[in-house]
Design a protein around this motif. Structure first.
Motif, mmCIF file in Angstrom:
data_model
loop_
_atom_site.group_PDB
_atom_site.id
_atom_site.type_symbol
_atom_site.label_atom_id
_atom_site.label_comp_id
_atom_site.label_asym_id
_atom_site.label_seq_id
_atom_site.Cartn_x
_atom_site.Cartn_y
_atom_site.Cartn_z
ATOM 1 N N LEU A 63 0.758 -1.364 -0.085
ATOM 2 C CA LEU A 63 -0.017 0.008 0.015
ATOM 3 C C LEU A 63 0.857 1.331 -0.178
ATOM 4 O O LEU A 63 0.267 2.107 -0.746
ATOM 5 C CB LEU A 63 -0.951 -0.009 1.305
ATOM 6 C CG LEU A 63 -2.022 1.061 1.571
ATOM 7 C CD1 LEU A 63 -2.945 1.314 0.177
ATOM 8 C CD2 LEU A 63 -2.724 1.071 2.585
ATOM 9 N N SER A 64 2.074 1.292 0.859
ATOM 10 C CA SER A 64 2.787 2.402 0.658
ATOM 11 C C SER A 64 3.286 2.855 -0.769
ATOM 12 O O SER A 64 3.515 4.007 -0.967
ATOM 13 C CB SER A 64 4.222 2.084 1.651
ATOM 14 O OG SER A 64 4.827 0.988 0.894
ATOM 15 N N GLN A 65 3.427 1.782 -1.520
ATOM 16 C CA GLN A 65 3.903 2.354 -2.896
ATOM 17 C C GLN A 65 2.677 3.239 -3.705
ATOM 18 O O GLN A 65 2.997 3.773 -4.645
ATOM 19 C CB GLN A 65 4.440 1.096 -3.839
ATOM 20 C CG GLN A 65 4.899 1.366 -5.049
ATOM 21 C CD GLN A 65 5.547 -0.110 -5.676
ATOM 22 O OE1 GLN A 65 5.734 -1.097 -4.933
ATOM 23 N NE2 GLN A 65 5.633 -0.034 -7.007
ATOM 24 N N VAL A 66 1.560 2.474 -3.519
ATOM 25 C CA VAL A 66 0.573 3.065 -4.194
ATOM 26 C C VAL A 66 0.298 4.521 -3.742
ATOM 27 O O VAL A 66 -0.625 5.225 -4.355
ATOM 28 C CB VAL A 66 -0.847 2.266 -3.850
ATOM 29 C CG1 VAL A 66 -2.012 2.742 -4.521
ATOM 30 C CG2 VAL A 66 -0.709 0.776 -4.380
ATOM 31 N N ALA A 67 0.507 4.831 -2.303
ATOM 32 C CA ALA A 67 0.026 6.003 -1.846
ATOM 33 C C ALA A 67 1.006 7.162 -2.560
ATOM 34 O O ALA A 67 0.282 8.460 -2.279
ATOM 35 C CB ALA A 67 0.353 5.939 -0.261
ATOM 36 N N VAL A 68 1.922 6.776 -3.018
ATOM 37 C CA VAL A 68 3.049 7.784 -3.405
ATOM 38 C C VAL A 68 2.854 7.795 -4.961
ATOM 39 O O VAL A 68 3.780 8.524 -5.789
ATOM 40 C CB VAL A 68 4.419 7.729 -3.107
ATOM 41 C CG1 VAL A 68 4.517 7.861 -1.452
ATOM 42 C CG2 VAL A 68 5.008 6.365 -3.459
ATOM 43 N N SER A 69 1.935 7.200 -5.559
ATOM 44 C CA SER A 69 1.709 6.905 -7.037
ATOM 45 C C SER A 69 0.499 7.893 -7.433
ATOM 46 O O SER A 69 -0.156 8.523 -6.561
ATOM 47 C CB SER A 69 1.363 5.657 -7.318
ATOM 48 O OG SER A 69 -0.072 5.077 -7.013
ATOM 49 N N ASP A 70 0.443 8.005 -8.919
ATOM 50 C CA ASP A 70 -0.460 8.754 -9.404
ATOM 51 C C ASP A 70 -1.897 7.984 -9.436
ATOM 52 O O ASP A 70 -3.180 8.516 -9.508
ATOM 53 C CB ASP A 70 -0.169 9.182 -10.958
ATOM 54 C CG ASP A 70 0.810 10.199 -11.054
ATOM 55 O OD1 ASP A 70 0.984 10.949 -10.220
ATOM 56 O OD2 ASP A 70 1.630 9.989 -11.955
ATOM 57 N N GLY A 71 -1.864 6.873 -9.348
ATOM 58 C CA GLY A 71 -3.135 6.003 -9.213
ATOM 59 C C GLY A 71 -2.956 4.492 -9.810
ATOM 60 O O GLY A 71 -2.035 4.117 -10.464
ATOM 61 N N VAL A 72 -3.970 3.595 -9.390
ATOM 62 C CA VAL A 72 -4.103 2.407 -9.972
ATOM 63 C C VAL A 72 -5.452 2.218 -10.603
ATOM 64 O O VAL A 72 -6.556 3.067 -10.344
ATOM 65 C CB VAL A 72 -4.611 1.603 -8.484
ATOM 66 C CG1 VAL A 72 -4.945 0.240 -8.829
ATOM 67 C CG2 VAL A 72 -3.318 1.635 -7.521
ATOM 68 N N VAL A 73 -5.192 1.493 -11.683
ATOM 69 C CA VAL A 73 -6.519 1.039 -12.333
ATOM 70 C C VAL A 73 -6.575 -0.233 -12.328
ATOM 71 O O VAL A 73 -5.757 -1.065 -12.656
ATOM 72 C CB VAL A 73 -6.306 1.703 -14.061
ATOM 73 C CG1 VAL A 73 -7.413 1.137 -14.898
ATOM 74 C CG2 VAL A 73 -6.040 3.105 -14.046
ATOM 75 N N THR A 74 -7.820 -0.715 -12.021
ATOM 76 C CA THR A 74 -7.921 -2.277 -11.997
ATOM 77 C C THR A 74 -8.840 -2.780 -13.123
ATOM 78 O O THR A 74 -9.281 -1.666 -14.052
ATOM 79 C CB THR A 74 -9.119 -2.427 -10.632
ATOM 80 O OG1 THR A 74 -10.309 -1.901 -11.010
ATOM 81 C CG2 THR A 74 -8.089 -1.945 -9.580
ATOM 82 N N VAL A 75 -9.200 -3.896 -13.177
ATOM 83 C CA VAL A 75 -10.080 -4.467 -14.579
ATOM 84 C C VAL A 75 -11.242 -3.616 -14.592
ATOM 85 O O VAL A 75 -11.802 -3.303 -15.717
ATOM 86 C CB VAL A 75 -10.067 -5.968 -14.564
ATOM 87 C CG1 VAL A 75 -10.940 -6.335 -13.568
ATOM 88 C CG2 VAL A 75 -10.472 -6.314 -16.009
ATOM 89 N N GLU A 76 -11.774 -3.374 -13.497
ATOM 90 C CA GLU A 76 -13.233 -2.457 -13.228
ATOM 91 C C GLU A 76 -12.968 -1.220 -13.933
ATOM 92 O O GLU A 76 -13.915 -0.581 -14.498
ATOM 93 C CB GLU A 76 -13.507 -2.239 -11.954
ATOM 94 C CG GLU A 76 -14.026 -3.858 -11.208
ATOM 95 C CD GLU A 76 -12.913 -4.603 -10.435
ATOM 96 O OE1 GLU A 76 -13.394 -5.215 -9.682
ATOM 97 O OE2 GLU A 76 -11.618 -4.283 -10.792
ATOM 98 N N GLY A 77 -11.720 -0.472 -13.801
ATOM 99 C CA GLY A 77 -11.634 0.825 -14.199
ATOM 100 C C GLY A 77 -11.191 0.936 -15.512
ATOM 101 O O GLY A 77 -10.890 2.196 -16.124
ATOM 102 N N LEU A 78 -11.020 -0.328 -16.349
ATOM 103 C CA LEU A 78 -10.610 -0.023 -17.821
ATOM 104 C C LEU A 78 -11.822 0.617 -18.694
ATOM 105 O O LEU A 78 -11.506 1.143 -19.747
ATOM 106 C CB LEU A 78 -10.040 -1.339 -18.132
ATOM 107 C CG LEU A 78 -8.622 -1.529 -17.855
ATOM 108 C CD1 LEU A 78 -8.449 -3.051 -18.073
ATOM 109 C CD2 LEU A 78 -7.501 -0.555 -18.129
ATOM 110 N N SER A 79 -13.085 0.082 -18.243
ATOM 111 C CA SER A 79 -14.176 0.302 -19.368
ATOM 112 C C SER A 79 -14.478 2.130 -18.955
ATOM 113 O O SER A 79 -13.992 2.587 -17.911
ATOM 114 C CB SER A 79 -15.430 -0.301 -18.928
ATOM 115 O OG SER A 79 -15.797 0.017 -17.744
#
Length: 153
Positions: A63-79
């Motif tokens: 989670l620490s790596q995600v907190a400093v990122s621009d964001g996550v896209v999951t399979v649900e977020g591709l559409s």
């Protein structure tokens, strides 16, 4: 501990320690169950998500790596707006999914490939999906569908 993350374009607050795997946060905290737990070692590809546009195993991403990122896209977020991503549409059209266990990771990985290589060859698709384990034997149909998705204007 509360951590702010951006998932599928939406800023979210989650209660989890910094070393909690992203997959656990996605499934248990945010209810996004498209990413699957497979091997737990980042080898099978079932849990892949996009982190800053790069496909990563969410079971091995803290989670620490995600907190400093621009964001996550999951399979649900591709559409977008209810319209499937071209990879999702091509997989459906080509009847390239069987049990569905591995397919979300494959979709994410293929979407990452198309973002950098808009019209990949079958060999390029096979190489990009090399880490994604599918036991149903539909690899040829998956590769053909991803090539077709790249050919879609």
């Amino acid at each position: 501990m509360s951590t702010r993350v951006t998932v599928n374009g939406e800023a979210r607050e989650v209660e989890a320690s910094e070393d909690t795997p992203l997959l656990t946060v996605l499934r248990d905290e945010l209810g996004l169950v498209g990413s699957r737990f497979g091997c737990g070692q980042g080898l099978c590809g079932a849990c892949f998500v996009l982190l800053d546009g790069v496909a990563v195993p969410s079971c091995q991403t803290p989670l620490s790596q995600v907190a400093v990122s621009d964001g996550v896209v999951t399979v649900e977020g591709l559409s977008e707006g209810g319209t499937p991503h071209p990879v999702q549409a091509a997989l459906l059209e080509g009847q390239a999914a069987q049990c569905g266990f591995c397919i979300s990771g494959i979709v994410v990985r293929a979407a990452a490939l198309l973002a950098t290589t808009p019209s990949p060859t079958g060999e390029q698709v096979a190489e990009a999906l090399e880490r994604n384990l599918c036991r149903c034997g539909v690899q040829r149909r998956i590769i053909d569908a991803v090539v077709a998705a790249g050919s879609t204007p």
